[in-house]
Motif scaffolding. Structure first.
Motif, PDB file in Angstrom:
ATOM      1  N   ILE A 170      -7.263   1.471  -1.429  1.00  0.00           N
ATOM      2  CA  ILE A 170      -7.215   2.932  -1.597  1.00  0.00           C
ATOM      3  C   ILE A 170      -5.949   3.326  -2.363  1.00  0.00           C
ATOM      4  CG2 ILE A 170      -6.989   5.117  -0.338  1.00  0.00           C
ATOM      5  CD1 ILE A 170      -8.813   3.709   1.835  1.00  0.00           C
ATOM      6  N   ALA A 218     -14.109   0.924   2.293  1.00  0.00           N
ATOM      7  CA  ALA A 218     -12.919   1.779   2.269  1.00  0.00           C
ATOM      8  C   ALA A 218     -12.908   2.628   1.004  1.00  0.00           C
ATOM      9  CB  ALA A 218     -11.657   0.923   2.348  1.00  0.00           C
ATOM     10  N   TRP A 230       0.822  -1.232   0.000  1.00  0.00           N
ATOM     11  CA  TRP A 230       0.000   0.000   0.000  1.00  0.00           C
ATOM     12  C   TRP A 230       0.854   1.279   0.000  1.00  0.00           C
ATOM     13  CZ3 TRP A 230       0.102  -3.400   4.169  1.00  0.00           C
ATOM     14  CH2 TRP A 230       0.663  -2.912   5.340  1.00  0.00           C
ATOM     15  N   SER A 242     -15.521   5.359   1.146  1.00  0.00           N
ATOM     16  CA  SER A 242     -15.215   6.405   2.117  1.00  0.00           C
ATOM     17  C   SER A 242     -14.250   7.435   1.527  1.00  0.00           C
ATOM     18  CB  SER A 242     -14.618   5.805   3.389  1.00  0.00           C
ATOM     19  OG  SER A 242     -13.272   5.434   3.153  1.00  0.00           O
ATOM     20  N   LYS A 243     -13.526   7.060   0.492  1.00  0.00           N
ATOM     21  CA  LYS A 243     -12.590   7.995  -0.159  1.00  0.00           C
ATOM     22  C   LYS A 243     -13.108   8.440  -1.522  1.00  0.00           C
ATOM     23  CE  LYS A 243      -9.164   7.604   2.895  1.00  0.00           C
ATOM     24  NZ  LYS A 243      -8.684   8.686   3.739  1.00  0.00           N
ATOM     25  N   GLU A 263      -7.901  -4.803   7.483  1.00  0.00           N
ATOM     26  CA  GLU A 263      -7.456  -3.396   7.549  1.00  0.00           C
ATOM     27  C   GLU A 263      -6.334  -3.124   6.545  1.00  0.00           C
ATOM     28  OE1 GLU A 263      -6.635  -2.309  11.636  1.00  0.00           O
ATOM     29  OE2 GLU A 263      -8.479  -3.328  12.281  1.00  0.00           O
ATOM     30  N   GLN A 281      -7.844  -2.834   3.096  1.00  0.00           N
ATOM     31  CA  GLN A 281      -8.506  -1.536   2.868  1.00  0.00           C
ATOM     32  C   GLN A 281      -7.493  -0.483   2.427  1.00  0.00           C
ATOM     33  OE1 GLN A 281     -10.530  -1.320   6.764  1.00  0.00           O
ATOM     34  NE2 GLN A 281     -12.477  -1.405   5.635  1.00  0.00           N
ATOM     35  N   GLN A 282      -6.345  -0.492   3.083  1.00  0.00           N
ATOM     36  CA  GLN A 282      -5.307   0.477   2.696  1.00  0.00           C
ATOM     37  C   GLN A 282      -4.797   0.225   1.284  1.00  0.00           C
ATOM     38  OE1 GLN A 282      -2.220   1.467   5.722  1.00  0.00           O
ATOM     39  NE2 GLN A 282      -3.106  -0.217   6.875  1.00  0.00           N
ATOM     40  N   ALA A 325     -15.331  -5.013   3.281  1.00  0.00           N
ATOM     41  CA  ALA A 325     -14.352  -4.085   3.870  1.00  0.00           C
ATOM     42  C   ALA A 325     -13.751  -3.184   2.793  1.00  0.00           C
ATOM     43  CB  ALA A 325     -13.252  -4.875   4.589  1.00  0.00           C
ATOM     44  N   ILE A 326     -13.428  -3.767   1.663  1.00  0.00           N
ATOM     45  CA  ILE A 326     -12.796  -2.999   0.586  1.00  0.00           C
ATOM     46  C   ILE A 326     -13.785  -2.012  -0.027  1.00  0.00           C
ATOM     47  CG2 ILE A 326     -11.861  -3.246  -1.765  1.00  0.00           C
ATOM     48  CD1 ILE A 326     -10.564  -5.906  -0.671  1.00  0.00           C
TER      49      ILE A 326
END
Ligand code: PBG
Length: 325
Positions: A152, A178, A91, A181-182, A145, A148-149, A174-175
């Motif tokens: 993004i 994420a 990431w 959210s961005k 987690e 998710q990073q 989860a993905i």
């Protein structure tokens, strides 16, 4: 007296074309590609003849060639110089895949679909697809987690599609959360929904320099080859979590799974003709035992006949050339 003569419809090339039930087209092909940090010239992958670990520059050249052949998509894997316990290069905005995605998006924009494989096994020093706990098992929720990073970072770098391949529970949800959210609502998720713990990934692990620590395996997260109902459940879960497309992997030993998944969903269905499937064709062909081109095309056709809409395959470039003949 023979009443039924199906051979009437096989008599000429034209009538065989007319009654053909399945078509394989260049539009069905996605090329898997590898980009490696810290090399100056492309390096051949010995167990995958014709496949290379690319530099950023040679990757770009290869991708332009694929585009010129009419291939609509690619899936990108990275090999970092430094691996660690969490796979943090996966990431890093300056990690090799992110840099390569930037290059490809600036050069090609939307001309090809840029799919980024989303996993950490190429980036971890232990070779697992997530965070390893003290008991040696992979921690599902902590791993989400990281995923998710990565999603993004891939979206920011220019990927059109992210393809989670780690088989963690809840990874699609989860993905999706994420990305949304961005403000990456437009980035699609191609879920490796039914991915089996297969011995056919061997050459791929050479391509990405992965060795699973302590002789380990992925049976704790990838599926048991004995199960097909479980695959349908996995597919339904991924769809309910927001997958835009689903995948079955590997392909040839799992044509029954492809066919059953096809009957269950109207989403686009992908299949991955994996490294071992490709390597077997290449090895036999190199020995003069089979006609590699013909067998390769037969493999791809059978995957379509089983119900896949598109195929991730190391044969993509050659198949495109054969289809244009
Ligand atoms: C995991 C991943 C693998 C492949 C694609 N994504 C390897 C694995 O699960 O061990 C295999 C692809 C192939 O064999 O061609 N990031």
């Amino acid at each position: 007296m023979i009443e039924n003569r199906p051979r009437r419809l096989r008599k000429t090339a034209a009538i065989r074309r007319l009654v053909a039930e399945t078509q394989l087209s260049v539009d069905d092909l996605v090329a898997p590609l590898f980009v490696r940090e810290g090399i100056n010239t492309p390096e051949p992958v010995h167990s995958l003849p014709g496949v290379f670990q690319h530099t950023r520059k040679s990757l770009l050249e290869e991708v332009k060639k694929l585009r010129d052949r009419g291939i609509p998509g690619l899936v990108l894997f990275g090999i970092p110089e430094k691996k660690d316990a969490k796979g943090s290069e996966a990431w890093n905005p300056n990690g090799i895949v992110q840099l390569a995605l930037n290059d490809l998006r600036s050069e090609l924009d939307d001309e090809m679909v840029l799919i980024a494989d989303l996993c950490v096994d190429e980036y971890t020093d232990h070779g697992h697809c997530g965070i390893v706990k003290s008991d040696g098992t992979v921690d599902n929720d902590a791993t989400l987690e990281l995923y998710q990073q990565i999603a993004i970072a891939q979206a920011e770098a220019g990927a059109h599609v992210t393809a989670p391949s780690g088989m963690m529970d809840g990874q699609v949800q989860a993905i999706r959360a994420a990305l949304d959210s961005k403000n990456f609502e437009d980035i699609a998720i191609l879920a490796y929904a039914a991915k089996y713990a297969s011995a056919l990934y061997g050459p791929f692990r050479d391509a990405v320099d992965v060795e699973i620590a302590d002789g380990g395996d992925r049976k704790g997260y990838q599926q048991n080859p004995k199960n097909v109902r479980e695959a349908l459940m996995e597919v339904h879960l991924d769809i309910s979590e927001g997958a835009d497309m689903v995948m079955v992997k590997p392909a040839l030993s799992y044509l029954d799974v492809i066919s059953k998944v096809r009957a269950e969903t109207n989403l686009p269905l992908a299949a991955y003709h994996v490294s071992g499937e490709y390597a077997m064709v290449e090895a036999a062909a190199a020995n003069g035992w089979i006609d590699g081109d013909s067998v390769g095309m037969e493999h791809l056709l059978s995957i379509k006949r089983a119900g896949a809409d598109f195929i991730l395959t190391y044969l993509a470039c050659r198949a495109a050339e054969n289809l244009q003949k």
